[in-house]
Design an enzyme around this catalytic site. Structure first.
Site, PDB file in Angstrom:
ATOM      1  N   LYS A   1       0.818  -1.232   0.000  1.00 26.36           N
ATOM      2  CA  LYS A   1       0.000   0.000   0.000  1.00 26.36           C
ATOM      3  C   LYS A   1       0.843   1.270   0.000  1.00 26.36           C
ATOM      4  O   LYS A   1       0.512   2.255  -0.656  1.00 26.36           O
ATOM      5  CB  LYS A   1      -0.937  -0.004   1.215  1.00 26.36           C
ATOM      6  CG  LYS A   1      -0.194  -0.026   2.541  1.00 26.36           C
ATOM      7  CD  LYS A   1      -0.835  -0.902   3.571  1.00 26.36           C
ATOM      8  CE  LYS A   1       0.227  -1.366   4.550  1.00 26.36           C
ATOM      9  NZ  LYS A   1      -0.260  -2.161   5.633  1.00 26.36           N
TER      10      LYS A   1
ATOM     11  N   GLU B   1      -4.752  -5.354  -5.725  1.00 24.63           N
ATOM     12  CA  GLU B   1      -5.992  -5.578  -4.969  1.00 24.63           C
ATOM     13  C   GLU B   1      -5.728  -5.699  -3.461  1.00 24.63           C
ATOM     14  O   GLU B   1      -6.504  -5.222  -2.637  1.00 24.63           O
ATOM     15  CB  GLU B   1      -6.692  -6.837  -5.490  1.00 24.63           C
ATOM     16  CG  GLU B   1      -7.978  -7.207  -4.798  1.00 24.63           C
ATOM     17  CD  GLU B   1      -9.035  -6.122  -4.887  1.00 24.63           C
ATOM     18  OE1 GLU B   1      -9.527  -5.859  -5.987  1.00 24.63           O
ATOM     19  OE2 GLU B   1      -9.378  -5.523  -3.840  1.00 24.63           O
TER      20      GLU B   1
ATOM     21  N   VAL C   1      -5.301  -2.580  -0.297  1.00 22.36           N
ATOM     22  CA  VAL C   1      -6.321  -1.976   0.577  1.00 22.36           C
ATOM     23  C   VAL C   1      -7.343  -3.034   0.969  1.00 22.36           C
ATOM     24  O   VAL C   1      -7.889  -3.724   0.110  1.00 22.36           O
ATOM     25  CB  VAL C   1      -7.079  -0.814  -0.117  1.00 22.36           C
ATOM     26  CG1 VAL C   1      -7.994  -0.102   0.877  1.00 22.36           C
ATOM     27  CG2 VAL C   1      -6.125   0.166  -0.763  1.00 22.36           C
TER      28      VAL C   1
ATOM     29  N   ILE D   1     -10.754  -8.135   1.246  1.00 18.59           N
ATOM     30  CA  ILE D   1     -12.030  -7.563   0.763  1.00 18.59           C
ATOM     31  C   ILE D   1     -11.845  -7.113  -0.683  1.00 18.59           C
ATOM     32  O   ILE D   1     -10.957  -6.312  -0.967  1.00 18.59           O
ATOM     33  CB  ILE D   1     -12.450  -6.327   1.597  1.00 18.59           C
ATOM     34  CG1 ILE D   1     -12.405  -6.617   3.086  1.00 18.59           C
ATOM     35  CG2 ILE D   1     -13.820  -5.833   1.168  1.00 18.59           C
ATOM     36  CD1 ILE D   1     -12.626  -5.378   3.952  1.00 18.59           C
TER      37      ILE D   1
ATOM     38  N   GLY E   1      -0.159  -9.956  18.311  1.00 18.25           N
ATOM     39  CA  GLY E   1       0.490  -9.854  16.999  1.00 18.25           C
ATOM     40  C   GLY E   1      -0.259  -8.973  16.015  1.00 18.25           C
ATOM     41  O   GLY E   1       0.095  -8.915  14.841  1.00 18.25           O
TER      42      GLY E   1
ATOM     43  N   GLU F   1       2.314  -3.864  15.538  1.00 24.28           N
ATOM     44  CA  GLU F   1       3.769  -4.044  15.400  1.00 24.28           C
ATOM     45  C   GLU F   1       4.438  -3.579  16.700  1.00 24.28           C
ATOM     46  O   GLU F   1       3.878  -2.757  17.428  1.00 24.28           O
ATOM     47  CB  GLU F   1       4.294  -3.122  14.283  1.00 24.28           C
ATOM     48  CG  GLU F   1       3.610  -3.257  12.961  1.00 24.28           C
ATOM     49  CD  GLU F   1       4.147  -4.413  12.149  1.00 24.28           C
ATOM     50  OE1 GLU F   1       5.284  -4.833  12.408  1.00 24.28           O
ATOM     51  OE2 GLU F   1       3.410  -4.904  11.285  1.00 24.28           O
TER      52      GLU F   1
ATOM     53  N   ASP G   1      -0.948   4.322   8.098  1.00 25.19           N
ATOM     54  CA  ASP G   1      -1.394   3.203   7.252  1.00 25.19           C
ATOM     55  C   ASP G   1      -2.737   3.546   6.579  1.00 25.19           C
ATOM     56  O   ASP G   1      -2.928   3.287   5.384  1.00 25.19           O
ATOM     57  CB  ASP G   1      -1.522   1.961   8.144  1.00 25.19           C
ATOM     58  CG  ASP G   1      -2.058   0.755   7.410  1.00 25.19           C
ATOM     59  OD1 ASP G   1      -1.282   0.101   6.708  1.00 25.19           O
ATOM     60  OD2 ASP G   1      -3.272   0.481   7.538  1.00 25.19           O
TER      61      ASP G   1
ATOM     62  N   LYS H   1      -3.921   3.867   2.415  1.00 19.12           N
ATOM     63  CA  LYS H   1      -5.044   3.163   1.798  1.00 19.12           C
ATOM     64  C   LYS H   1      -6.084   4.149   1.257  1.00 19.12           C
ATOM     65  O   LYS H   1      -6.649   3.938   0.182  1.00 19.12           O
ATOM     66  CB  LYS H   1      -5.668   2.210   2.822  1.00 19.12           C
ATOM     67  CG  LYS H   1      -4.699   1.090   3.221  1.00 19.12           C
ATOM     68  CD  LYS H   1      -5.146   0.356   4.454  1.00 19.12           C
ATOM     69  CE  LYS H   1      -4.220  -0.779   4.824  1.00 19.12           C
ATOM     70  NZ  LYS H   1      -4.496  -1.348   6.150  1.00 19.12           N
TER      71      LYS H   1
ATOM     72  N   GLY I   1      -3.775  -9.838   7.458  1.00 19.37           N
ATOM     73  CA  GLY I   1      -3.511 -11.247   7.769  1.00 19.37           C
ATOM     74  C   GLY I   1      -3.140 -12.001   6.515  1.00 19.37           C
ATOM     75  O   GLY I   1      -3.595 -11.669   5.413  1.00 19.37           O
TER      76      GLY I   1
END
Ligand code: HSE
Length: 433
Positions: free
Chosen positions: A109, A133, A136, A140, A191, A194, A205, A209, A306
Site C-alpha cells: 500500500k 488488490e 487496501v 475484501i 500480533g 507491530e 497506514d 489506503k 492477515g
C-alpha cells in the site's frame, strides 16, 4: 499467445509471500483451471533469514535466490509478485519488473499510495498489467470494485475503517473501559500491532489506503501527504464513557468526499451514531462504505489484514494477470488519472464536534464557554456536566456542537484554553452523523 504455463517470480518470502507460495502450491489444480493453464513458481527472491522460515522448508531449494540479478535473469517469469513491503527496494524492483515487460502484482500500500501514478504509467507504456488488490482491505474485494463494478457511478463519498489494528484497540477500549496503552499492549501481544505501532495508531497506514481509494474513485492523484491525519493515541477511557452515554461509537475513519468543486480527504477519530453500519464494525475487521450516484450506498466488509485474506487478493491478481497474458490483452490499471483537483484545506471542513473540558465548578462558567463558542459561530447541540473533583472544585463538561467550520472550532479552542476557568481541554473529536 498460446502458453503452456505461466511463470511466477515471487519477491519476498515473509508472512504474505510465504502464504502466497503455499496457496499457489496447495490450489495448483483449481488455479490452473481458473487461469487456463498451470501457474508455476519459477523463482523466489529471499533474504538469507527467510530460508529458516517453516514454509521455506517445504519448497524446493533451487527456487530460492538472494541475488536480484539472478531473479531477473530467470527467463520463464511472466508475472512478478512483490511481497517485500515498504518503498525501498520494492519500487526499484517493481519498476525493473515492469520495464522488462513482466506483469506485476503487489500488496504494497505504501508503494502504490506514494508511487502508484508513475508505476501505472510505466505499466501502460509497457503494455503490461500492474495489480494491487491486496493493498487496501486485505481480502475484501475493493480495488476491482472501483475498476469494474462501480465505473458507471460518480463517487461522492468513501467512509472507511481500513486499519484493523486500530479498530481492535478501539473495540477493546469501548468494551472493556481500558485505556489506550493497555489496549495497544494487548494488540501487540496478539500480533495485531507491530512492536513500533506508529504507522497504525497514528493513522499513517490508513492514509496510504485512503490515497489509493480516493485516486481510484475521483480519477485524480491523491497522495498520502494531501490527507489530513490524526491517530487514536490521544483517546481516553473518559471519551468512550461519554460516547456511550451520548449514543455514539468512536472509530478511526478514513473519509474522502467529492463535491465537484473540491475533494476532501481526512483520517481521524470520529464519533459515529451507535446504530450506524460502520459503528458496528468491531475488532480487526475493516469496512468501506461507498456512495455513488447510481448505487446510492454499498458496503464492503471483511478481514483487512492477515496472510490468508491477503493471499486471497494476491492470488486473484495473479490469476487475472495470467488470463491477460494468455489472451494477449491488458485491461489496464483502472488508474484513470485526470487533472489535479483542489483539495479542501482542513480549516474549511465542516463537521460537528464533541468537546470535553475540565473546568472550575463555579457560577457563570458554562455561560463563558457558551459565549466563546457563540462568538465563533458554533452552536451547542447538547451539553452534560459531571462533578470531576469535589476537593479541587472542578468539573468536566462535555459539549456536542451543531455543524461548524474547523477553523472556527480551532480558534474557539485556543480562546477556551486561555480562560482561567478552563483547567484543561480534555479532548475534541469530530462527529460524523
Ligand atoms: N497494519 C494493517 C492493519 C495491516 O492493521 O490493518 C494491513 O494493511
Amino acid at each position: 499467445m498460446s502458453k503452456k504455463s505461466i511463470g511466477i517470480g515471487l519477491m519476498g518470502l515473509g508472512v504474505i509471500g510465504g502464504q502466497v507460495a503455499s496457496v499457489l502450491s496447495a490450489k495448483a489444480e483449481a488455479l490452473a483451471e481458473q487461469a487456463g493453464c498451470p501457474l508455476v513458481l519459477r523463482k523466489v527472491k529471499v533474504l538469507p533469514q527467510d530460508l529458516a522460515r517453516p514454509w521455506a522448508q517445504k519448497m524446493a531449494r533451487g527456487l530460492f535466490t538472494t541475488d536480484i540479478e539472478e531473479f531477473f535473469a530467470e527467463p520463464e517469469i511472466d508475472i512478478v509478485v512483490e511481497a517485500i513491503g515498504g518503498v525501498s527496494p520494492a519500487l526499484e524492483y517493481l519498476t525493473r519488473a515492469l520495464a522488462s515487460g513482466r506483469h506485476a502484482v503487489t500488496s504494497n500500500k505504501e508503494l502504490i499510495a506514494k508511487h502508484g501514478a508513475e508505476l501505472m504509467k510505466l505499466a501502460g507504456r509497457q503494455g503490461v498489467g500492474l495489480r494491487y488488490e491486496a493493498s487496501v482491505g486485505g481480502g475484501i474485494p475493493l480495488i476491482s470494485r472501483f475498476q469494474y463494478d462501480l465505473v458507471a457511478n460518480k463517487i461522492g463519498g468513501i467512509y472507511a475503517i481500513i486499519n484493523g489494528t486500530t479498530n481492535y484497540i478501539l473495540t477493546r477500549m469501548e468494551r472493556e473501559g481500558v485505556d489506550f496503552s493497555s489496549a495497544l499492549a494487548r494488540a501487540q501481544e496478539l500480533g495485531y500491532a507491530e512492536p513500533n505501532p506508529e504507522n497504525d495508531v497514528e493513522g499513517i497506514d490508513s492514509t496510504y489506503k485512503l490515497a489509493i481509494l480516493a485516486s481510484l474513485a475521483f480519477h485524480t492523484e491523491v497522495s498520502p501527504d494531501d490527507i489530513y491525519r490524526e491517530g487514536i493515541s490521544k483517546l481516553t477511557s473518559r471519551d468512550f464513557q461519554y460516547a456511550q452515554e451520548l449514543g455514539f461509537a468512536i472509530k478511526l475513519l478514513a473519509i474522502a468526499k467529492d463535491n465537484d468543486r473540491e475533494i476532501e480527504v481526512r483520517v481521524h477519530p470520529v464519533f459515529l451514531p451507535e446504530d450506524s453500519l460502520l459503528a458496528k464494525v468491531d475488532g480487526v475487521y475493516n469496512a468501506v462504505l461507498v456512495e455513488g450516484d447510481l448505487v446510492d450506498k454499498v458496503l464492503f466488509f471483511g478481514q483487512g489484514a492477515g496472510p490468508l485474506p491477503t493471499s486471497s487478493a494476491v492470488v486473484a491478481d495473479i490469476v487475472a494477470s495470467a488470463r491477460e497474458i494468455r489472451l494477449g490483452v491488458v485491461a489496464g490499471s483502472g488508474w484513470r488519472l485526470g487533472p489535479a483537483r483542489v483539495i479542501k484545506p482542513m480549516s474549511d471542513v465542516i463537521t460537528r464536534y464533541y468537546l470535553r473540558l475540565n473546568i472550575a465548578d463555579r457560577p457563570g462558567v458554562l455561560a463563558q464557554i457558551a459565549r466563546v463558542l457563540g462568538e465563533h459561530q458554533i452552536s451547542i447541540s447538547s451539553a452534560i456536566q459531571e462533578l470531576a473533583d469535589p476537593v479541587a472544585e472542578t468539573a468536566e463538561i462535555v459539549v456536542i456542537t451543531h455543524s461548524a467550520q474547523e477553523k472556527n472550532m480551532q480558534s474557539a479552542l485556543s480562546e477556551l484554553g486561555k480562560l482561567t476557568v478552563v483547567k484543561e481541554i480534555g479532548n475534541f473529536i469530530r462527529v460524523e452523523a
